[in-house]
Design a protein around this motif. Structure first.
Motif, PDB file in Angstrom:
ATOM      1  N   VAL A 123      11.483   9.554   1.612  1.00 15.02           N
ATOM      2  CA  VAL A 123      10.641   9.761   0.562  1.00 15.02           C
ATOM      3  C   VAL A 123       9.477  10.880   0.758  1.00 15.02           C
ATOM      4  O   VAL A 123       9.406  11.078   0.298  1.00 15.02           O
ATOM      5  CB  VAL A 123      11.075   8.869  -0.194  1.00 15.02           C
ATOM      6  N   ALA A 124       8.957  10.601   1.434  1.00 16.35           N
ATOM      7  CA  ALA A 124       6.862  10.574   1.394  1.00 16.35           C
ATOM      8  C   ALA A 124       7.422  12.276   1.962  1.00 16.35           C
ATOM      9  O   ALA A 124       7.019  13.082   0.921  1.00 16.35           O
ATOM     10  CB  ALA A 124       6.519  10.757   2.264  1.00 16.35           C
ATOM     11  N   SER A 125       7.975  13.087   2.734  1.00 18.95           N
ATOM     12  CA  SER A 125       8.474  14.063   2.860  1.00 18.95           C
ATOM     13  C   SER A 125       8.757  14.855   2.210  1.00 18.95           C
ATOM     14  O   SER A 125       8.411  15.906   1.942  1.00 18.95           O
ATOM     15  CB  SER A 125       9.117  14.316   4.442  1.00 18.95           C
ATOM     16  N   SER A 126       9.773  14.376   1.613  1.00 12.69           N
ATOM     17  CA  SER A 126      10.586  15.173   0.440  1.00 12.69           C
ATOM     18  C   SER A 126       9.055  15.522  -1.017  1.00 12.69           C
ATOM     19  O   SER A 126       9.089  16.535  -1.784  1.00 12.69           O
ATOM     20  CB  SER A 126      11.683  14.541  -0.501  1.00 12.69           C
ATOM     21  N   LEU A 127       8.715  13.683  -1.009  1.00 12.12           N
ATOM     22  CA  LEU A 127       7.547  14.530  -2.206  1.00 12.12           C
ATOM     23  C   LEU A 127       6.789  15.549  -1.615  1.00 12.12           C
ATOM     24  O   LEU A 127       5.902  15.748  -2.452  1.00 12.12           O
ATOM     25  CB  LEU A 127       6.719  13.220  -2.346  1.00 12.12           C
ATOM     26  N   SER A 153       4.203  20.618  -3.453  1.00  8.21           N
ATOM     27  CA  SER A 153       3.332  21.953  -3.099  1.00  8.21           C
ATOM     28  C   SER A 153       4.641  23.293  -3.016  1.00  8.21           C
ATOM     29  O   SER A 153       4.114  23.932  -4.141  1.00  8.21           O
ATOM     30  CB  SER A 153       4.434  22.139  -1.779  1.00  8.21           C
ATOM     31  N   SER A 154       5.748  22.695  -4.124  1.00  6.08           N
ATOM     32  CA  SER A 154       6.348  23.467  -4.918  1.00  6.08           C
ATOM     33  C   SER A 154       5.900  23.502  -6.580  1.00  6.08           C
ATOM     34  O   SER A 154       5.942  24.353  -7.128  1.00  6.08           O
ATOM     35  CB  SER A 154       8.093  22.897  -4.891  1.00  6.08           C
ATOM     36  N   ALA A 158      18.003   7.072   2.817  1.00  8.75           N
ATOM     37  CA  ALA A 158      16.527   6.974   2.936  1.00  8.75           C
ATOM     38  C   ALA A 158      15.558   6.470   3.603  1.00  8.75           C
ATOM     39  O   ALA A 158      14.835   5.303   3.078  1.00  8.75           O
ATOM     40  CB  ALA A 158      16.186   7.703   1.277  1.00  8.75           C
ATOM     41  N   THR A 159      15.096   6.950   4.529  1.00  5.15           N
ATOM     42  CA  THR A 159      13.676   6.069   5.193  1.00  5.15           C
ATOM     43  C   THR A 159      12.303   6.699   4.423  1.00  5.15           C
ATOM     44  O   THR A 159      11.809   7.438   3.369  1.00  5.15           O
ATOM     45  CB  THR A 159      13.409   6.234   6.446  1.00  5.15           C
ATOM     46  N   ASP A 210       0.876  -1.063   0.221  1.00  8.94           N
ATOM     47  CA  ASP A 210      -0.457  -0.243  -0.109  1.00  8.94           C
ATOM     48  C   ASP A 210       0.807   0.948   0.107  1.00  8.94           C
ATOM     49  O   ASP A 210       0.388   2.238  -0.988  1.00  8.94           O
ATOM     50  CB  ASP A 210      -1.132   0.267   1.415  1.00  8.94           C
ATOM     51  N   LYS A 211       2.060   1.230   0.455  1.00  9.98           N
ATOM     52  CA  LYS A 211       2.458   2.300   0.855  1.00  9.98           C
ATOM     53  C   LYS A 211       3.721   2.423  -0.930  1.00  9.98           C
ATOM     54  O   LYS A 211       3.313   3.895  -1.320  1.00  9.98           O
ATOM     55  CB  LYS A 211       3.938   2.060   1.599  1.00  9.98           C
ATOM     56  N   VAL A 212       3.916   1.425  -0.403  1.00  8.31           N
ATOM     57  CA  VAL A 212       4.461   1.565  -2.220  1.00  8.31           C
ATOM     58  C   VAL A 212       3.625   1.960  -3.696  1.00  8.31           C
ATOM     59  O   VAL A 212       3.797   2.867  -4.833  1.00  8.31           O
ATOM     60  CB  VAL A 212       5.689  -0.065  -2.775  1.00  8.31           C
ATOM     61  N   GLN A 213       2.585   1.364  -3.867  1.00  5.38           N
ATOM     62  CA  GLN A 213       1.286   1.836  -4.381  1.00  5.38           C
ATOM     63  C   GLN A 213       0.865   3.168  -3.981  1.00  5.38           C
ATOM     64  O   GLN A 213       0.599   4.320  -5.060  1.00  5.38           O
ATOM     65  CB  GLN A 213      -0.025   2.089  -4.255  1.00  5.38           C
ATOM     66  N   ALA A 214       1.272   3.619  -3.059  1.00  4.60           N
ATOM     67  CA  ALA A 214       0.302   5.250  -2.778  1.00  4.60           C
ATOM     68  C   ALA A 214       1.558   6.513  -3.408  1.00  4.60           C
ATOM     69  O   ALA A 214       1.263   7.336  -3.231  1.00  4.60           O
ATOM     70  CB  ALA A 214       0.508   5.525  -0.766  1.00  4.60           C
ATOM     71  N   LEU A 215       2.775   6.074  -2.854  1.00  2.00           N
ATOM     72  CA  LEU A 215       3.925   6.435  -3.283  1.00  2.00           C
ATOM     73  C   LEU A 215       4.121   6.254  -5.098  1.00  2.00           C
ATOM     74  O   LEU A 215       4.280   7.473  -6.083  1.00  2.00           O
ATOM     75  CB  LEU A 215       5.525   5.822  -3.211  1.00  2.00           C
ATOM     76  N   SER A 216       3.667   5.624  -5.620  1.00  6.96           N
ATOM     77  CA  SER A 216       2.984   5.472  -6.978  1.00  6.96           C
ATOM     78  C   SER A 216       2.821   6.744  -7.569  1.00  6.96           C
ATOM     79  O   SER A 216       2.993   7.422  -8.408  1.00  6.96           O
ATOM     80  CB  SER A 216       3.862   4.184  -7.721  1.00  6.96           C
ATOM     81  N   SER A 217       1.643   6.710  -7.024  1.00  4.87           N
ATOM     82  CA  SER A 217       0.575   7.119  -6.999  1.00  4.87           C
ATOM     83  C   SER A 217       0.723   9.524  -7.566  1.00  4.87           C
ATOM     84  O   SER A 217       0.733   9.577  -8.293  1.00  4.87           O
ATOM     85  CB  SER A 217      -0.772   7.381  -6.275  1.00  4.87           C
ATOM     86  N   ARG A 218       1.399   8.919  -5.993  1.00 10.14           N
ATOM     87  CA  ARG A 218       2.376  10.546  -6.400  1.00 10.14           C
ATOM     88  C   ARG A 218       3.200  11.167  -7.083  1.00 10.14           C
ATOM     89  O   ARG A 218       3.523  11.968  -8.041  1.00 10.14           O
ATOM     90  CB  ARG A 218       2.078  10.421  -4.882  1.00 10.14           C
TER      91      ARG A 218
END
Length: 307
Positions: free
Chosen positions: A143-147, A152-153, A138-139, A82-90
């Motif tokens: 990665v999520a924080s960087s995304l 936002s930018s 990187a944890t 689920d976490k990987v899928q969320a990152l992929s979607s973002r």
């Protein structure tokens, strides 16, 4: 009954005679030893079973624990997926934003004539020394924080870029809507705006437009972008076309031989909308050209000079 047992060793040969009574005693002792061994084995086995060392309940307990561990492993695997899928979607969403930014940037660069200075769509050049093995790993949260920061930018830059694009397009639209130039590509001014001798009566009369003589069938072009509001045969004007340009401005084109547009069409600046003719009250092939503002005819000469 007597049994003789002969034994040989280094000291010589010895003979052992067993009588009936001794034989019975020996057999009884052997049987008692065997019974003792069997009894001890039975009780030891029973004790082991009572201690649940290899009992059925112990096996069931192990199976339950194994099932629980499998379920925990599946939950952990599902959470990771689920976490990987969320990152992929973002990442997919951010990629779409970036593509839109590239497209908008390319349009702006083309409009501004600076396409060579900006390579929109190409990956930016980057570099730097390697951190080696000492670099921190990187944890997921890193990665999520960087995304979050990058997204936002991107969204902020996208809004700014589209605002600039809108301003530039509005500027270009305004320039296209500005009335400039002549209604014919070839020809000459044959009658000015204002009072003149009427070509039919010879009397002094007011001329509310400018006439451009040209070869019959040559192009009549729109002097600004706009919407065709009238296409009709009009008394005095012959085959007549009117185009609205916004802000109360319209342009009119009379005496046409044919019209190439219809009411409601969007036309661009310089687009051919009709062919030069001599319909209506006319002495020869020409275009009668008028400019109106808020329904009142104004001198087109000032707009000719701005071309």
């Amino acid at each position: 009954m007597r049994i003789t047992i002969i034994k040989s060793d280094q000291k010589g040969i010895k003979a052992l005679e067993l009588g009936r009574s001794k034989l019975v005693v020996t057999v009884l002792l052997s049987m008692l030893s065997l019974v003792a061994v069997v009894t001890a084995t039975f009780y030891i086995t029973k004790w082991v079973l009572q201690q649940d060392l290899v009992s059925e309940s112990a096996i069931q307990k192990w199976q339950v624990e194994l099932t629980q561990q499998k379920e925990e492993l599946e939950r952990a695997k599902k959470l990771s997926e689920d976490k990987v899928q969320a990152l992929s979607s973002r990442l997919a969403s951010m990629q779409a934003h970036i593509l839109r930014l590239d497209a908008a940037g390319a349009r702006l660069a083309e409009e501004a004539g600076i396409t060579e200075e900006f390579g929109f769509g190409a990956a930016p050049a980057m570099g730097g020394p390697s951190e080696g093995d000492s670099a921190d790993k990187a944890t997921y949260h890193d990665v999520a924080s960087s995304l979050d920061t990058i997204q936002s930018s991107i969204e902020a830059k996208e809004q700014q870029l589209f605002a600039l694009e809108s301003l530039l397009l509005d500027k270009n639209i305004s320039a296209e809507q500005k009335i400039t130039g002549r209604p014919v590509n070839t020809g000459w001014l044959s009658s000015p705006y204002g009072y003149r001798a009427d070509p039919f009566s010879g009397k002094r009369a007011w001329h509310a437009g400018i006439d451009f003589s040209a070869l019959a069938g040559s192009d009549v072009v729109a002097t600004a972008a706009g919407v065709v509001t009238t296409v009709e045969r009009k008394a005095g004007y012959g085959i007549f076309v009117e185009v609205s340009h916004g802000d109360g401005y319209t342009t009119r084109y009379g005496h046409n031989k044919a019209v190439l547009v219809k009411k409601g069409d969007l036309v661009e600046k310089g687009e051919t909308i009709a062919k030069v003719g001599s319909t209506g009250r006319s002495t020869g092939p020409h275009v009668h050209y008028e400019v109106t503002r808020n329904g009142k005819r104004v001198n087109p000469w000032r707009y000719l000079k701005e071309s």
